[in-house]
Design a protein around this motif. Structure first.
Motif, short mmCIF file in Angstrom:
data_model
loop_
_atom_site.label_atom_id
_atom_site.label_comp_id
_atom_site.label_asym_id
_atom_site.label_seq_id
_atom_site.Cartn_x
_atom_site.Cartn_y
_atom_site.Cartn_z
N GLY A 1 3.78 -14.14 24.71
CA GLY A 1 4.94 -14.97 25.02
C GLY A 1 5.90 -15.05 23.84
N SER A 2 7.08 -15.60 24.08
CA SER A 2 8.12 -15.64 23.05
C SER A 2 8.52 -17.06 22.65
CB SER A 2 9.36 -14.89 23.54
OG SER A 2 9.86 -15.47 24.73
N GLU A 3 7.95 -18.07 23.32
CA GLU A 3 8.35 -19.44 23.03
C GLU A 3 8.07 -19.83 21.58
OE1 GLU A 3 10.04 -21.81 24.97
OE2 GLU A 3 10.44 -19.92 25.99
N GLU A 4 6.84 -19.56 21.13
CA GLU A 4 6.49 -19.91 19.75
C GLU A 4 7.35 -19.15 18.76
OE1 GLU A 4 2.63 -19.85 16.72
OE2 GLU A 4 2.42 -19.14 18.80
N LEU A 5 7.59 -17.87 19.05
CA LEU A 5 8.41 -17.05 18.17
C LEU A 5 9.83 -17.60 18.05
CD1 LEU A 5 8.74 -14.50 16.44
CD2 LEU A 5 9.26 -13.23 18.54
N LYS A 6 10.37 -18.07 19.16
CA LYS A 6 11.72 -18.67 19.16
C LYS A 6 11.80 -19.82 18.18
CE LYS A 6 12.62 -21.35 22.63
NZ LYS A 6 12.91 -21.81 24.02
N TYR A 7 10.80 -20.71 18.22
CA TYR A 7 10.80 -21.87 17.34
C TYR A 7 10.68 -21.45 15.87
CZ TYR A 7 10.15 -24.66 21.56
OH TYR A 7 10.32 -25.24 22.79
N GLU A 8 9.82 -20.48 15.60
CA GLU A 8 9.60 -20.06 14.22
C GLU A 8 10.84 -19.37 13.64
OE1 GLU A 8 7.30 -21.26 12.69
OE2 GLU A 8 5.83 -21.79 14.23
N ILE A 9 11.52 -18.58 14.46
CA ILE A 9 12.76 -17.94 13.99
C ILE A 9 13.81 -18.99 13.68
CG2 ILE A 9 14.70 -16.48 14.71
CD1 ILE A 9 12.70 -14.70 16.17
N ALA A 10 13.90 -20.01 14.55
CA ALA A 10 14.86 -21.09 14.30
C ALA A 10 14.53 -21.83 12.99
CB ALA A 10 14.88 -22.07 15.47
N ASP A 11 13.24 -22.08 12.75
CA ASP A 11 12.84 -22.71 11.50
C ASP A 11 13.22 -21.86 10.29
OD1 ASP A 11 11.79 -24.96 12.66
OD2 ASP A 11 9.70 -24.27 12.64
N PHE A 12 12.97 -20.56 10.41
CA PHE A 12 13.29 -19.66 9.30
C PHE A 12 14.79 -19.63 9.03
CE2 PHE A 12 14.60 -15.50 7.73
CZ PHE A 12 13.89 -15.45 6.53
N LEU A 13 15.59 -19.56 10.09
CA LEU A 13 17.04 -19.52 9.92
C LEU A 13 17.55 -20.78 9.23
CD1 LEU A 13 18.24 -17.92 13.28
CD2 LEU A 13 18.43 -16.92 11.00
N TYR A 14 16.99 -21.93 9.60
CA TYR A 14 17.39 -23.17 8.94
C TYR A 14 17.10 -23.10 7.44
CZ TYR A 14 16.66 -27.73 6.89
OH TYR A 14 16.66 -28.78 6.02
N HIS A 15 15.87 -22.73 7.08
CA HIS A 15 15.51 -22.69 5.66
C HIS A 15 16.29 -21.60 4.92
CE1 HIS A 15 12.04 -25.08 7.10
NE2 HIS A 15 12.11 -25.61 5.89
N MET A 16 16.59 -20.50 5.62
CA MET A 16 17.40 -19.46 5.01
C MET A 16 18.81 -19.97 4.70
SD MET A 16 18.47 -15.72 6.51
CE MET A 16 19.70 -16.43 7.60
N MET A 17 19.37 -20.79 5.60
CA MET A 17 20.71 -21.34 5.36
C MET A 17 20.70 -22.34 4.21
SD MET A 17 22.59 -21.66 9.08
CE MET A 17 21.22 -22.33 10.02
N VAL A 18 19.61 -23.07 4.05
CA VAL A 18 19.47 -23.94 2.89
C VAL A 18 19.49 -23.09 1.62
CG1 VAL A 18 17.97 -25.56 1.66
CG2 VAL A 18 18.24 -25.74 4.15
N LEU A 19 18.77 -21.96 1.65
CA LEU A 19 18.77 -21.04 0.51
C LEU A 19 20.17 -20.50 0.25
CD1 LEU A 19 17.22 -19.38 -1.62
CD2 LEU A 19 16.79 -17.68 0.16
N MET A 20 20.87 -20.11 1.31
CA MET A 20 22.23 -19.61 1.15
C MET A 20 23.12 -20.65 0.47
SD MET A 20 22.56 -17.79 4.92
CE MET A 20 24.34 -17.91 4.98
#
Length: 420
Positions: free
Chosen positions: A383-402
């Motif tokens: 399934g892709s539901e869990e992956l969706k959440y993890e990608i969103a988490d990563f993007l948030y932390h990546m934007m903090v890094l940016m």
């Protein structure tokens, strides 16, 4: 055959960075096909100031630029190309040591490297130029040339891409662009001159250059009873609607000719170039005709504000609204990034974002690493539901890094475009 280009050069040595940046934007808007910006001074402080200015220019222009800088070590080349420059230009007279140039070539390759050669001081024939090509440098910028048969043979027979640098256009633009294997002329001759006018002149000589040309004759447009055609104007980057104006045949042709949006004023009954009095010009990026041939959609580079009130867009009076979820990917990411930046600049008690900023770069990097690992684990599950959440988490932390490192989405998207 590729179109011939006019590339504007800017000498940034001993120049105020703001002046260099303004001139680069002017060239970008007014018809130059590219920029060559250089500062070959050797001191570290001057070099860093120039690189900072180049990064600012890369964000504000929409034509490719080359960068010329003093190269003492591999790191200098990396910093120069990481500004977003299409090519790094190395002067032959300032050529790095063999070990350094070998490392630069191995990392960046032919497409990213150019050598500038003063033909008056050291004439090179095709065989000599080809040695640089075989070494791994793809482009030669030749300056102080003599338009002799020997030079013609050199350009014709070299394997390198050839660009001719001629500040004063002593030999005539048509002659310089007529060399079969010369792709461009690099000059500062047009700093206060009309580049589009020069392009139209060489086009009449049978030389293919980039110009605005209408693909549909105006007589095929369906005009209103007053002989005008409505024009919907959008920001070419964001697609925000800026204004609605009107054109007649004369203003349309003037727009095509100059690359500046020119309208017909219904109140004054005369042509007006947008920004002629305010300086808030609209530079054409594209013109589209609708399916009924009765409305133009113009995408423009807007300088300053489009509205006479000072508002960027004329459309700012809300009449009615229904809440909706914005799912345009870039807009969502930009809005989330802006919230993060606001948290950084205006801390809020209890904010997780501020907690990360307070802990600093090491904590932010640790979280980015953890979230990247979570993506890998989620991708292995069904399934892709869990992956969706993890990608969103990563993007948030990546934007903090940016935000912590002073990058924004414009930096990232431009770098992706540069890699195409």
């Amino acid at each position: 055959m590729a179109q011939k280009k006019i590339i504007a050069f800017i000498n940034a040595e001993n120049e105020v960075p703001a002046n260099v940046e303004c001139l680069a934007i002017k060239y970008s808007c007014e018809g130059a096909d590219g920029l060559f910006i250089y500062n070959y001074t050797g001191d570290e402080a001057s070099r860093e100031e120039f690189l900072l200015s180049a990064r600012k220019i890369e964000k504000q222009v929409d034509i490719p630029f080359f960068i010329g800088i003093y190269i003492n070590r591999f790191e200098d080349a990396k910093k120069a190309l990481y500004t977003g420059a299409k090519k790094l230009v190395i002067r032959k007279a300032l050529f790095p040591e063999k070990d350094e140039i070998d490392e630069i070539i191995a990392r960046f390759g032919k497409d990213k490297l150019a050598i500038e050669i003063d033909m008056k001081a050291d004439f090179h024939n095709a065989a000599q130029l080809n040695k640089y090509y075989d070494m791994g440098i793809g482009t030669a910028i030749l300056k102080h040339i003599n338009t002799t048969d020997a030079f013609g043979e050199t350009v014709l027979n070299t394997k390198m891409q050839v660009l001719i640098r001629d500040g004063l256009i002593r030999n005539g633009l048509e002659e310089l662009l007529s060399y079969k294997n010369a792709d461009a002329v690099i000059t500062n001759y047009f700093e206060d001159k009309d580049i589009y006018k020069a392009k139209r002149a060489v086009k009449r000589q049978g030389i293919d250059v980039e110009l605005f040309e209408s693909l549909i004759d105006f007589k095929e447009f369906k005009l209103m009873d007053n002989g005008l055609l409505p024009v919907v104007v959008q920001d070419y980057r964001t697609s925000e609607v800026l204004q609605v104006a009107y054109m007649n045949e004369e203003s349309y042709k003037k727009t095509i000719e100059t690359g500046k949006m020119t309208y017909f004023s219904r109140s004054r009954q005369e042509l007006w170039v947008k920004g002629e009095t305010s300086g808030h010009y609209q530079y054409v990026k594209s013109l589209m005709l609708d399916c009924d041939n009765d409305t133009i959609l113009a995408k423009v580079h807007q300088i300053g504000a489009a509205c006479h009130t000072g508002s960027y867009s004329c459309f700012f009076k809300e009449l009615a609204k229904k809440d909706y979820i914005e799912t345009n990917p870039l807009k969502v990411l930009e809005e989330d990034y802006n919230i993060i930046v606001r948290r950084k600049n205006n801390p809020k008690k209890g904010s997780y974002t501020n907690y990360l900023f307070d802990k600093g770069i090491d904590k932010i990097l640790k979280k980015c690493g953890e979230e990247a690992s979570e993506i890998i684990i989620a991708a292995k599950n069904e399934g892709s539901e869990e992956l969706k959440y993890e990608i969103a988490d990563f993007l948030y932390h990546m934007m903090v890094l940016m935000a912590e490192c002073g990058l924004d989405w414009e930096d990232i998207t431009r770098e992706l475009v540069n890699r195409r």
